[in-house]
Write a protein that holds these residues in place. Structure first.
Motif, PDB file in Angstrom:
ATOM      1  N   PRO A 750       0.833  -1.210   0.000  1.00  0.00           N
ATOM      2  CA  PRO A 750       0.000   0.000   0.000  1.00  0.00           C
ATOM      3  C   PRO A 750       0.863   1.254   0.000  1.00  0.00           C
ATOM      4  CG  PRO A 750      -0.762  -1.576   1.646  1.00  0.00           C
ATOM      5  CD  PRO A 750       0.551  -2.090   1.141  1.00  0.00           C
ATOM      6  N   GLN A 751       0.324   2.306  -0.511  1.00  0.00           N
ATOM      7  CA  GLN A 751       1.099   3.540  -0.665  1.00  0.00           C
ATOM      8  C   GLN A 751       1.595   4.068   0.676  1.00  0.00           C
ATOM      9  OE1 GLN A 751       1.501   4.232  -3.766  1.00  0.00           O
ATOM     10  NE2 GLN A 751       2.727   6.102  -3.663  1.00  0.00           N
ATOM     11  N   LYS A 752       0.743   3.977   1.696  1.00  0.00           N
ATOM     12  CA  LYS A 752       1.153   4.498   2.995  1.00  0.00           C
ATOM     13  C   LYS A 752       2.316   3.692   3.580  1.00  0.00           C
ATOM     14  CE  LYS A 752      -2.390   1.884   5.507  1.00  0.00           C
ATOM     15  NZ  LYS A 752      -3.550   1.971   6.436  1.00  0.00           N
ATOM     16  N   LYS A 754       4.622   2.170   1.723  1.00  0.00           N
ATOM     17  CA  LYS A 754       5.799   2.605   0.964  1.00  0.00           C
ATOM     18  C   LYS A 754       6.345   3.906   1.523  1.00  0.00           C
ATOM     19  CE  LYS A 754       4.611   0.501  -3.505  1.00  0.00           C
ATOM     20  NZ  LYS A 754       4.316   0.758  -4.937  1.00  0.00           N
ATOM     21  N   CYS A 755       5.443   4.835   1.827  1.00  0.00           N
ATOM     22  CA  CYS A 755       5.891   6.113   2.403  1.00  0.00           C
ATOM     23  C   CYS A 755       6.570   5.891   3.754  1.00  0.00           C
ATOM     24  CB  CYS A 755       4.704   7.058   2.564  1.00  0.00           C
ATOM     25  SG  CYS A 755       3.996   7.607   0.998  1.00  0.00           S
ATOM     26  N   LEU A 756       6.022   4.957   4.525  1.00  0.00           N
ATOM     27  CA  LEU A 756       6.629   4.643   5.823  1.00  0.00           C
ATOM     28  C   LEU A 756       8.063   4.154   5.645  1.00  0.00           C
ATOM     29  CD1 LEU A 756       6.183   4.183   8.945  1.00  0.00           C
ATOM     30  CD2 LEU A 756       5.625   1.818   8.335  1.00  0.00           C
ATOM     31  N   LEU A 757       8.269   3.218   4.722  1.00  0.00           N
ATOM     32  CA  LEU A 757       9.613   2.664   4.501  1.00  0.00           C
ATOM     33  C   LEU A 757      10.576   3.711   3.950  1.00  0.00           C
ATOM     34  CD1 LEU A 757       9.106  -0.940   3.068  1.00  0.00           C
ATOM     35  CD2 LEU A 757      10.081  -0.285   5.261  1.00  0.00           C
ATOM     36  N   LEU A 758      10.118   4.466   2.948  1.00  0.00           N
ATOM     37  CA  LEU A 758      10.998   5.475   2.340  1.00  0.00           C
ATOM     38  C   LEU A 758      11.381   6.560   3.340  1.00  0.00           C
ATOM     39  CD1 LEU A 758       9.385   5.862  -1.206  1.00  0.00           C
ATOM     40  CD2 LEU A 758      11.561   4.767  -0.631  1.00  0.00           C
ATOM     41  N   SER A 759      10.416   7.005   4.131  1.00  0.00           N
ATOM     42  CA  SER A 759      10.742   8.027   5.130  1.00  0.00           C
ATOM     43  C   SER A 759      11.705   7.463   6.177  1.00  0.00           C
ATOM     44  CB  SER A 759       9.465   8.541   5.790  1.00  0.00           C
ATOM     45  OG  SER A 759       8.791   7.501   6.485  1.00  0.00           O
ATOM     46  N   ALA A 760      11.507   6.204   6.574  1.00  0.00           N
ATOM     47  CA  ALA A 760      12.427   5.582   7.530  1.00  0.00           C
ATOM     48  C   ALA A 760      13.834   5.495   6.947  1.00  0.00           C
ATOM     49  CB  ALA A 760      11.926   4.190   7.907  1.00  0.00           C
ATOM     50  N   LYS A 839      -5.616 -14.047  -1.605  1.00  0.00           N
ATOM     51  CA  LYS A 839      -6.576 -12.988  -1.300  1.00  0.00           C
ATOM     52  C   LYS A 839      -5.879 -11.738  -0.779  1.00  0.00           C
ATOM     53  CE  LYS A 839     -10.677 -12.057   1.502  1.00  0.00           C
ATOM     54  NZ  LYS A 839     -11.629 -12.590   2.505  1.00  0.00           N
ATOM     55  N   ILE A 840      -4.903 -11.934   0.095  1.00  0.00           N
ATOM     56  CA  ILE A 840      -4.176 -10.799   0.669  1.00  0.00           C
ATOM     57  C   ILE A 840      -3.415 -10.052  -0.405  1.00  0.00           C
ATOM     58  CG2 ILE A 840      -2.381 -10.130   2.314  1.00  0.00           C
ATOM     59  CD1 ILE A 840      -4.968 -10.987   3.612  1.00  0.00           C
ATOM     60  N   VAL A 841      -2.726 -10.795  -1.272  1.00  0.00           N
ATOM     61  CA  VAL A 841      -1.942 -10.164  -2.327  1.00  0.00           C
ATOM     62  C   VAL A 841      -2.843  -9.407  -3.292  1.00  0.00           C
ATOM     63  CG1 VAL A 841      -0.408 -10.599  -4.286  1.00  0.00           C
ATOM     64  CG2 VAL A 841      -0.051 -11.813  -2.132  1.00  0.00           C
ATOM     65  N   ASP A 842      -3.985 -10.012  -3.641  1.00  0.00           N
ATOM     66  CA  ASP A 842      -4.908  -9.337  -4.562  1.00  0.00           C
ATOM     67  C   ASP A 842      -5.438  -8.039  -3.966  1.00  0.00           C
ATOM     68  OD1 ASP A 842      -4.548 -11.307  -6.394  1.00  0.00           O
ATOM     69  OD2 ASP A 842      -6.339 -12.454  -5.809  1.00  0.00           O
ATOM     70  N   GLU A 843      -5.773  -8.074  -2.669  1.00  0.00           N
ATOM     71  CA  GLU A 843      -6.267  -6.859  -2.021  1.00  0.00           C
ATOM     72  C   GLU A 843      -5.210  -5.759  -2.021  1.00  0.00           C
ATOM     73  OE1 GLU A 843      -7.597  -7.834   1.845  1.00  0.00           O
ATOM     74  OE2 GLU A 843      -9.391  -8.909   1.171  1.00  0.00           O
ATOM     75  N   ASN A 844      -3.979  -6.131  -1.719  1.00  0.00           N
ATOM     76  CA  ASN A 844      -2.897  -5.142  -1.707  1.00  0.00           C
ATOM     77  C   ASN A 844      -2.659  -4.574  -3.104  1.00  0.00           C
ATOM     78  OD1 ASN A 844      -2.519  -5.380   1.022  1.00  0.00           O
ATOM     79  ND2 ASN A 844      -0.830  -6.862   0.856  1.00  0.00           N
ATOM     80  N   GLU A 845      -2.702  -5.447  -4.122  1.00  0.00           N
ATOM     81  CA  GLU A 845      -2.488  -4.976  -5.487  1.00  0.00           C
ATOM     82  C   GLU A 845      -3.606  -4.009  -5.906  1.00  0.00           C
ATOM     83  OE1 GLU A 845      -2.167  -8.525  -7.803  1.00  0.00           O
ATOM     84  OE2 GLU A 845       0.018  -8.602  -7.612  1.00  0.00           O
ATOM     85  N   ASN A 846      -4.847  -4.335  -5.555  1.00  0.00           N
ATOM     86  CA  ASN A 846      -5.961  -3.457  -5.905  1.00  0.00           C
ATOM     87  C   ASN A 846      -5.842  -2.104  -5.211  1.00  0.00           C
ATOM     88  OD1 ASN A 846      -7.139  -5.399  -7.544  1.00  0.00           O
ATOM     89  ND2 ASN A 846      -8.364  -6.282  -5.871  1.00  0.00           N
ATOM     90  N   ASN A 847      -5.442  -2.148  -3.929  1.00  0.00           N
ATOM     91  CA  ASN A 847      -5.263  -0.890  -3.193  1.00  0.00           C
ATOM     92  C   ASN A 847      -4.153  -0.054  -3.807  1.00  0.00           C
ATOM     93  OD1 ASN A 847      -7.291  -1.512  -1.368  1.00  0.00           O
ATOM     94  ND2 ASN A 847      -5.878  -2.521   0.068  1.00  0.00           N
ATOM     95  N   ALA A 848      -3.075  -0.730  -4.204  1.00  0.00           N
ATOM     96  CA  ALA A 848      -1.952  -0.007  -4.814  1.00  0.00           C
ATOM     97  C   ALA A 848      -2.373   0.615  -6.138  1.00  0.00           C
ATOM     98  CB  ALA A 848      -0.764  -0.957  -5.013  1.00  0.00           C
ATOM     99  N   LEU A 849      -3.187  -0.120  -6.942  1.00  0.00           N
ATOM    100  CA  LEU A 849      -3.619   0.417  -8.229  1.00  0.00           C
ATOM    101  C   LEU A 849      -4.555   1.604  -8.046  1.00  0.00           C
ATOM    102  CD1 LEU A 849      -4.241  -2.907 -10.197  1.00  0.00           C
ATOM    103  CD2 LEU A 849      -2.440  -1.216 -10.622  1.00  0.00           C
ATOM    104  N   LYS A 850      -5.450   1.517  -7.049  1.00  0.00           N
ATOM    105  CA  LYS A 850      -6.361   2.633  -6.793  1.00  0.00           C
ATOM    106  C   LYS A 850      -5.589   3.887  -6.413  1.00  0.00           C
ATOM    107  CE  LYS A 850     -10.264  -0.225  -5.330  1.00  0.00           C
ATOM    108  NZ  LYS A 850     -11.110  -0.620  -4.179  1.00  0.00           N
ATOM    109  N   LEU A 851      -4.583   3.733  -5.581  1.00  0.00           N
ATOM    110  CA  LEU A 851      -3.790   4.885  -5.146  1.00  0.00           C
ATOM    111  C   LEU A 851      -2.905   5.406  -6.259  1.00  0.00           C
ATOM    112  CD1 LEU A 851      -2.851   3.663  -1.560  1.00  0.00           C
ATOM    113  CD2 LEU A 851      -4.375   5.545  -2.126  1.00  0.00           C
TER     114      LEU A 851
END
Length: 851
Positions: A750-752, A754-760, A839-851
């Motif tokens: 998820p985008q948030k 990614k932001c957490l990791l990059l900021s860290a 299911k988990i991977v699909d949900e994460n991919e969909n969230n990433a695409l929406k963002l």
């Protein structure tokens, strides 16, 4: 008496005389035989001894060559050897005459320092020339005229660069040494065309032996000079002040670097004179206040004037190996062994210089010296092989071997690279963007671009490199960068700085106690520190020689005090090792997770078990127990189930590390009141080097025996049964790791997150760069021999400057972000197990695409 009787008597007398003569002759013959036999026996004995000495010498030389201590020595015709030796000695003699206290070093440094403005102009013009030529693609110039112009410009830029380095001795005291190391390969190779009309490869091979001899002669000459002339050549405060004042080194009046601003009133900067007398500086007038005797404590050039002969010897020693390895047919050239041995030497020099002249920048100068020695070696390789062949050899030899041997550690290398070099990468990409923009303009000297090249914002080479980096799986790389940052901060800052601070406080707190009370306190503190995984034993032994000796010496004497401190250090090591093995190791060994973390089924740990199972006291066993890190080594022996007695007895050789470390503390003690021996600093520096060499040597020895065991005793290692519980757990971990890797793939995060990791990552990078690059801006200078009262004005927390607190605060933020990510990721893994991975991977991919 008748004639007959007379004749008879004469006859008998003659017979007796003949018997006597025969007896004497027989005795003489016997003596001759005995003497001849004795002489022959003596000759045979001498010959046998000579053969034994020759055999021992050859064996020693081969052993030293195998471990990388000396280069493979080439046989050279005598007249060629003498000529090459003189050629090698000439620049060494000139350098020592101009830039060391053995000659007129203060005049050479003063000349360089007084012309620093010229050096800045030379350095600026060199950088500008190289930058302009890079932007104009000098490597793509093809016409004869342009090639000639390129040669002239590069030559002038190199000369300007060398002058720029040389005349910046005021800011970079190692610059004369650096220039010498850069120029030396070109100087040596030029004599091939002047005097030696022989095969090029033969000439290169010949250089190794005279270079090594020059290094040895220089080092011996320095040591003889150092201990002669009644202490006038030793590294003492008096000699430091004399050399510093002679080269117009600026006194330290800055409180930020533990300076002495109250002494500024006695100094005239324009004339470089004092209105009062310092040790070694105009002692005919009234003395300055005692605290002013340390105003030159940050003058690194003064120390380099004294130590330059040893540094130059190290440089010649290094090049002797470079030229030996330049011969690809040299089967005895052990490159890997030399690299390890030379790293130990550099470590020893770094430790010695850091302790001898703290806060003077000499440790940074040493780092620069090592870097330029490597550049010097690169120049040799470039001259011998040419650019294309050199690049090919690096790719085929070094890079492929690194991939083959350390391919499994790729994430560690990538993470370390990102943490340490990402800002440099951004600068490189910026330059490449500017270079590409100039090419698109279409200047006559620029590289012509194809239609495909014009589509790139960066140069083609930089674009390929960027594409390769961007293709990495970024989640594990960023996580590894954060973990490396944690290690850097904990080991390099929190443990080191605050351990020194605590030991310095303890030294003052117990200074008035009795021997028994101090011994008890040292025992409790020492064992407690030994039981902390990150803390090494060296600070404990050092403080024993510093604080305990001060209490013991009035009663036991100096020798008795040192002996007592040494054996107390050994006892603490044995007790802590026993606790680590029998309590921590045995107890932790019952836990599958701990055995798995240690890697009991790995070849390395199984090799440790094989070595530790050997009967008696073997070199390998002693090397592992002595050279390995204290806590991990002994806890591992307990986890592996090693017998107690061999481990306990095998720990005794660590006394070879304890003795020089205790002596380090003793010499620091002798520097202060009531002794104030000026020679103690010089001998203390030598003790520091011996300590570092011993510590590094046993570490290399341990690595050598473990690697040798894995190769030579592979059948024994394979015969050891595997830990079935750990194997089963490994399979679970592999499954969890695979699931973790899938749910944390960068493209599905998820985008948030990614932001957490990059900021860290950027926060941790900032924190590490602050403490590693801007150390003096983050922390005040403080050594184990200092006191909080004197060095920190009684406030221990003032050790950390405001920027240092910022660094620690950023480190804590990044650490909390790392913990938060791991909690989120582990939750995703558990959801994946419960609800299905897909299911988990699909949900994460969909969230990433929406963002």
């Amino acid at each position: 008496m008748s004639n007959a009787d007379a004749e008879k008597g004469g006859l008998m007398k003659g017979i007796k005389q003949n018997k006597v003569i025969k007896g004497v002759l027989n005795t003489a013959r016997d003596i001759e035989k005995v003497a001849e036999s004795s002489i022959q026996s003596s000759v045979r004995g001498v010959k046998k001894v000579g053969d034994g000495v020759k055999k021992a010498t050859d064996t020693t030389i081969h052993l030293l060559e195998d471990v990388g201590a000396i280069p493979p020595l080439e046989k050279i015709p005598l007249h060629h050897f003498v000529a090459l030796l003189l050629i090698c000695i000439a620049p060494a003699f000139m350098f020592l005459a101009c830039f060391s206290a053995m000659g007129w070093g203060e005049h050479g440094y003063r000349f360089a320092m007084h012309n620093s403005d010229f050096g800045y102009w030379c350095a600026a013009s060199s950088v500008l020339t190289f930058g302009t030529m890079y932007m104009l693609d000098l490597s793509y110039w093809t016409s004869k005229c342009m090639l000639t112009l390129r040669t002239i410009l590069v030559s002038l830029a190199v000369i300007a660069f060398i002058f720029g380095i040389f005349f910046n001795a005021a800011e970079y005291p190692a610059s004369p040494l650096v220039v010498t190391m850069l120029a030396l390969p070109f100087y040596l190779m030029s004599w091939k065309y002047i005097l030696f009309f022989v095969n090029f490869r033969n000439y290169v091979n010949w250089l190794s032996t005279p270079l090594f001899c020059t290094a040895t002669i220089t080092l011996i000459a320095w040591m003889i000079w150092m201990f002669t002339d009644n202490g006038r050549n030793e590294w003492t405060d008096k000699n430091r002040d004399y050399w510093a004042h002679s080269i117009d080194c600026a006194p330290n009046f800055d409180t930020e670097t533990s300076g002495f601003p109250e002494c500024a009133q006695y100094y005239d900067a324009d004339s470089n004179t004092w209105s009062c007398s310092l040790r070694g500086v105009d002692e005919t007038i009234d003395k300055c206040p005692s605290e002013c005797n340390q105003v030159y404590n940050t003058c690194g050039a003064a120390f380099l004037i004294w130590v330059n002969p040893m540094a130059l010897s190290t440089g010649f020693y290094f090049l002797s190996f470079v030229f030996a390895f330049a011969n690809p047919d040299h089967k005895d050239a052990s490159v890997g062994a030399f690299v390890k041995f030379f790293l130990v030497i550099c470590f020893v020099m770094w430790v010695a210089t850091s302790l001898a002249v703290a806060n003077s920048g000499v440790a940074d100068a040493l780092f620069s010296f090592v870097v330029f020695m490597c550049l010097s070696a690169a120049c040799v390789a470039l001259m011998l092989l040419g650019k294309k062949q050199l690049v090919g050899k690096i790719e085929d030899g070094v890079i492929n071997k690194m991939k083959e041997k350390y391919g499994g550690y790729g994430t560690i290398f990538k993470g370390t690279f990102i943490l340490s070099c990402l800002p440099i990468v951004f600068v490189y990409w910026g330059i490449a963007t500017l270079n590409q923009a100039i090419r698109k303009i279409g200047l006559p000297l620029s590289k012509p671009l194809t239609d495909e090249d014009r589509t790139y914002a960066l140069t083609l080479a930089a674009s390929k490199q960027k594409k390769m980096i961007m293709s990495w799986e970024w989640t594990p790389v960023i996580l590894m960068s954060l973990k490396v940052g944690v290690v850097v901060q904990v080991m390099g800052v929190l443990v080191t700085k605050f351990t020194y601070l605590f030991l310095a406080w303890l030294r003052v707190a117990i200074s008035e106690w009795s021997i028994a009370a101090v011994s008890a306190a040292m025992s409790v503190v020492g064992i407690s520190l030994f039981l902390l995984p990150p803390v090494p034993g060296v600070p404990i032994y050092f403080m024993s020689g510093l604080m305990l000796l001060a209490v013991c010496e009035p009663t036991m004497g100096l020798v008795g005090g040192v002996t007592y401190c040494t054996f107390l250090g050994l006892i603490l090591k044995l007790i802590s090792g026993t606790i680590q093995q029998q309590i921590f190791g045995k107890k932790l060994g019952n836990m599958v997770a701990v055995r798995q973390m240690v890697g009991v089924n790995s070849d390395l740990m199984r090799a440790v078990r094989v070595v530790m199972a050997d009967p008696g006291l073997t070199w390998g066993k002693c090397a592992i127990l002595t050279g390995g890190p204290d806590w991990p080594t002994f806890v591992t022996t307990g986890i592996l189930g090693c017998d107690f007695l061999p481990v306990f007895v095998g720990t005794f050789p660590c006394i070879v590390l304890i003795i020089p470390t205790v002596l380090m503390g003793m010499f620091v003690y002798l520097e202060g009141e009531p002794y104030s021996y000026e020679w103690a600093r010089t001998v203390g520096t030598v003790a520091t080097m011996v300590t570092g060499l011993a510590q590094g040597g046993v570490m290399l020895l341990a690595a050598f025996y473990l690697e040798k065991t894995q190769v030579d005793r592979k059948d024994e290692i394979d015969a050891l049964p595997l830990d079935e519980e750990v194997l089963a757990e490994d399979k679970k971990v592999e499954a969890n790791s695979a699931l973790f890797a899938q749910v944390t793939r960068w493209e599905v995060l998820p985008q948030k997150i990614k932001c957490l990791l990059l900021s860290a990552l950027f926060i941790m990078m900032t924190s590490c760069w602050l403490v590693m690059v801007f150390t003096t801006s983050c922390f005040k200078a403080f050594e184990m021999s200092d006191t909080i009262e004197d060095a920190l004005d009684g406030d221990g927390w003032s050790l950390v400057k405001p920027l240092g607190w910022v660094s620690i605060f950023l480190f804590l933020i990044a650490s909390f972000q790392l913990v938060a990510f791991n909690k989120w990721a582990n939750k995703q893994v558990q959801l994946g197990k419960a609800e299905g991975f897909g299911k988990i991977v699909d949900e994460n991919e969909n969230n990433a695409l929406k963002l």
